[in-house]
Scaffold this motif. Structure first.
Motif, short mmCIF file in Angstrom:
data_model
loop_
_atom_site.label_atom_id
_atom_site.label_comp_id
_atom_site.label_asym_id
_atom_site.label_seq_id
_atom_site.Cartn_x
_atom_site.Cartn_y
_atom_site.Cartn_z
N GLU A 1 -12.43 27.36 9.06
CA GLU A 1 -12.79 28.26 7.96
C GLU A 1 -12.06 29.17 7.52
OE1 GLU A 1 -17.05 30.96 7.24
OE2 GLU A 1 -16.42 30.01 9.22
N SER A 2 -11.83 29.54 6.25
CA SER A 2 -11.10 30.73 5.69
C SER A 2 -11.64 31.26 4.69
CB SER A 2 -9.74 29.98 5.31
OG SER A 2 -9.91 29.15 4.14
N TRP A 3 -11.18 32.43 4.30
CA TRP A 3 -11.55 33.15 3.07
C TRP A 3 -10.62 33.27 2.09
CZ3 TRP A 3 -16.68 35.30 3.96
CH2 TRP A 3 -17.17 35.65 2.90
N PRO A 4 -10.48 32.30 1.18
CA PRO A 4 -9.63 32.09 0.22
C PRO A 4 -9.39 33.32 -0.61
CG PRO A 4 -10.50 30.07 0.42
CD PRO A 4 -11.44 31.16 1.14
N LYS B 1 -13.09 34.28 -2.71
CA LYS B 1 -14.23 33.81 -2.24
C LYS B 1 -15.28 34.67 -2.56
CE LYS B 1 -15.69 32.03 1.58
NZ LYS B 1 -16.06 31.22 2.76
N ALA B 2 -16.48 34.52 -3.08
CA ALA B 2 -17.67 35.38 -3.18
C ALA B 2 -18.17 35.58 -2.08
CB ALA B 2 -18.69 35.36 -4.60
N GLY B 3 -19.12 36.52 -1.61
CA GLY B 3 -20.08 36.75 -0.50
C GLY B 3 -19.89 37.81 0.17
N LYS B 4 -21.12 38.39 0.70
CA LYS B 4 -21.35 39.66 1.54
C LYS B 4 -20.68 39.52 2.83
CE LYS B 4 -25.43 41.68 -0.76
NZ LYS B 4 -25.44 40.43 -2.06
N GLU B 5 -20.55 38.29 3.18
CA GLU B 5 -19.90 38.20 4.54
C GLU B 5 -18.43 38.57 4.89
OE1 GLU B 5 -21.31 35.82 2.86
OE2 GLU B 5 -23.06 35.68 4.00
N PHE B 6 -17.63 38.99 3.61
CA PHE B 6 -16.20 39.43 3.46
C PHE B 6 -16.16 40.57 4.25
CE2 PHE B 6 -13.02 41.50 1.01
CZ PHE B 6 -12.07 40.74 1.35
N SER B 7 -17.26 41.37 4.56
CA SER B 7 -16.84 42.70 5.36
C SER B 7 -17.04 42.51 6.79
CB SER B 7 -17.98 43.85 4.77
OG SER B 7 -18.36 44.13 3.72
N ALA B 8 -17.73 41.64 7.13
CA ALA B 8 -17.60 41.30 8.59
C ALA B 8 -16.36 40.63 8.83
CB ALA B 8 -18.70 40.57 9.00
N ALA B 9 -15.84 39.79 8.16
CA ALA B 9 -14.63 38.94 8.42
C ALA B 9 -13.62 39.99 8.31
CB ALA B 9 -14.39 38.06 7.50
N MET B 10 -13.30 40.78 7.35
CA MET B 10 -12.37 41.83 7.16
C MET B 10 -12.39 42.89 8.42
SD MET B 10 -10.30 41.34 4.64
CE MET B 10 -9.62 42.63 3.90
N ALA B 11 -13.46 43.32 8.79
CA ALA B 11 -13.38 44.26 9.84
C ALA B 11 -13.03 43.55 10.94
CB ALA B 11 -14.88 44.64 10.24
N GLU B 12 -13.32 42.36 11.40
CA GLU B 12 -12.92 41.80 12.80
C GLU B 12 -11.47 41.45 12.60
OE1 GLU B 12 -14.12 37.81 15.45
OE2 GLU B 12 -15.17 38.28 13.54
N ALA B 13 -10.81 41.00 11.48
CA ALA B 13 -9.40 40.77 11.51
C ALA B 13 -8.57 42.24 11.70
CB ALA B 13 -9.17 40.02 10.12
N LEU B 14 -8.99 43.19 10.79
CA LEU B 14 -8.31 44.40 10.74
C LEU B 14 -8.42 44.94 12.23
CD1 LEU B 14 -6.57 46.28 9.04
CD2 LEU B 14 -8.81 47.56 8.72
N ASN B 15 -9.43 44.91 12.90
CA ASN B 15 -9.58 45.33 14.37
C ASN B 15 -8.64 44.59 15.22
OD1 ASN B 15 -11.15 44.79 17.35
ND2 ASN B 15 -10.89 46.82 16.80
N ALA B 16 -8.27 43.34 14.98
CA ALA B 16 -7.55 42.64 15.80
C ALA B 16 -5.96 42.93 15.58
CB ALA B 16 -7.71 41.09 15.65
N LEU B 17 -5.90 43.40 14.06
CA LEU B 17 -4.59 43.67 13.96
C LEU B 17 -3.99 45.09 14.33
CD1 LEU B 17 -2.16 42.62 11.64
CD2 LEU B 17 -2.99 44.27 10.22
N PHE B 18 -5.16 46.04 14.39
CA PHE B 18 -4.85 47.18 14.77
C PHE B 18 -4.48 47.22 16.45
CE2 PHE B 18 -7.26 49.76 11.58
CZ PHE B 18 -6.05 49.57 10.85
N ARG B 19 -5.22 46.15 17.24
CA ARG B 19 -5.16 46.18 18.85
C ARG B 19 -3.65 45.43 18.95
NH1 ARG B 19 -8.45 42.37 20.40
NH2 ARG B 19 -9.85 41.95 18.54
N GLN B 20 -2.90 44.93 18.01
CA GLN B 20 -1.57 44.44 18.19
C GLN B 20 -0.64 45.21 17.78
OE1 GLN B 20 -1.88 40.44 16.53
NE2 GLN B 20 -3.57 39.78 17.91
N ILE B 21 -0.69 46.48 17.41
CA ILE B 21 0.07 47.28 16.59
C ILE B 21 1.33 47.68 17.48
CG2 ILE B 21 -1.02 49.58 17.32
CD1 ILE B 21 -0.16 50.42 14.14
N PRO B 22 2.45 47.51 17.18
CA PRO B 22 3.52 47.71 18.27
C PRO B 22 4.00 49.27 18.41
CG PRO B 22 4.55 47.02 15.95
CD PRO B 22 3.02 47.27 15.84
N LEU B 23 3.12 49.82 19.17
CA LEU B 23 3.39 51.52 19.39
C LEU B 23 4.23 51.59 20.78
CD1 LEU B 23 -0.41 52.91 18.92
CD2 LEU B 23 1.59 52.73 17.27
#
Length: 350
Positions: free
Chosen positions: A292-295, A328-350
């Protein structure tokens, strides 16, 4: 491939006027393998620098402190300067008559473009004031050295003027008339700026707990310093122990409205896809291997702006100057973005 040079223009303050600007800056830091942050230009607007009754509510500083703190955490210098605090007098205004301390942001744009070995991506998440002033000073340089402008402002339609446009209508108008290459990520749609399922909308919303779950302690402290409006003078030592107290626990119960993430992630060449670990920002190759992806995409358009900052546009296959975000339309966009951004922050090279 070498990371793409990026100049980030942001209405970042301390204390924040809208803390989503800190999320944008952290996103850029987390995308450091793809985006090379060359400089930050602060974009203050005077009413937010002054207390009531002269200003909007409380007195704020341009966001020098969060930029300095983040540079310390990343172990690298981040050139930063502040731009003009009052709207342009007209779309062709180059701000040459502003105070010296407000000239620095315009000069930093020009110096960054001149020094870069390759064209620079310019991310604009506030008003277009400093950028339009820089163009008016050196249009040939801006046209030659700008890879694209990631324009997070405006709306695709509707009667209301979007927030960032309202900060400086003349600057927004001047930027569209400049004919610089614009990748348009409108903050508003025909309905509103808070429409989570519109296929042209960049807006999404997430709780602080979802955004900051399990991120590195020093990054948590960086957000805590900002979101609690800390007045501590030990801005570096504070990064060792903030993010653990009751005040931060209260802040964690809140949520954020967010608009600019897609522009930065797309500029880094990544897509939003659901992996076995959950929603993540991945390469196009990896996204094709997921179930699954969010084009999302940038569609070529023909656009023009009127003196009030209203942009009218239409699809224009083959156009090369302006492109409009779509997904792609859809209210689920928020939940998908939140999960992906949190994962990105957890990998930040500090």
């Amino acid at each position: 491939m070498k990371p793409i040079p990026l100049l980030h223009i942001t209405d970042l303050y301390h204390p924040p006027q809208d803390p989503d600007d800190h999320l944008d800056l952290a996103t850029i830091a987390a995308l450091g393998g793809s985006l090379d942050l060359k400089a930050v230009v602060l974009d203050p607007t005077r009413p937010f620098l002054l207390p009531e009754p002269q200003g909007s509510d409380i007195a704020r500083d341009p966001g020098f402190v969060p930029v300095a703190q983040l540079g310390y955490l990343l172990g690298r210098p981040i050139p930063v300067a502040s731009g003009p605090a009052d709207p342009l007098a007209r779309p062709t205004d180059d701000c040459h008559d502003r105070p010296a301390r407000e000239q620095a942001g315009v000069r930093l744009i020009l110096e960054t473009l001149e020094a870069s070995e390759s064209p620079v991506l310019i991310s604009c998440v506030g008003s277009a004031r400093a950028l339009t002033a820089a163009f008016n000073r050196a249009p040939d340089l801006l046209r030659a050295r700008t890879r694209a402008v990631l324009l997070n402002a405006g709306s695709t339609g509707g009667p209301k003027r979007e927030w960032n446009v309202g900060l400086d209508v003349a600057a927004y108008t001047g930027l569209w008339r400049s004919r610089l290459p614009i990748h348009w990520y409108p903050c508003g749609t025909d309905k509103s700026a808070f429409e989570p399922d519109d296929p042209r909308g960049t807006y999404w919303r997430a709780s602080h707990r979802d955004l900051f779950r399990d991120i590195p302690q020093s990054l948590m402290a960086w957000f805590a310093y900002a979101y609690t409006g800390s007045a501590r003078g030990d801005i570096i030592r504070s990064l060792d122990d903030l993010g653990k107290d009751p005040v931060w626990e209260i802040a964690m119960s809140g949520s954020r409205h967010i608009w600019s993430t897609a522009s930065l992630v797309m500029a880094a060449g990544l897509e939003l896809a659901k992996t076995p670990e959950g929603w993540r920002f991945t390469s196009p190759e990896a996204a094709r291997q997921t179930e699954e992806s969010w084009p999302w995409r940038l569609d070529p358009i023909s656009a023009k702006v009127d003196p009030e900052g209203r942009v009218t546009w239409s699809p224009a296959p083959g156009a090369t100057q302006a492109f409009l975000f779509g997904r792609k339309a859809g209210k689920e966009f928020s939940a998908a973005m939140a999960e992906a951004l949190n994962a990105l922050f957890r990998q930040i090279p500090l």
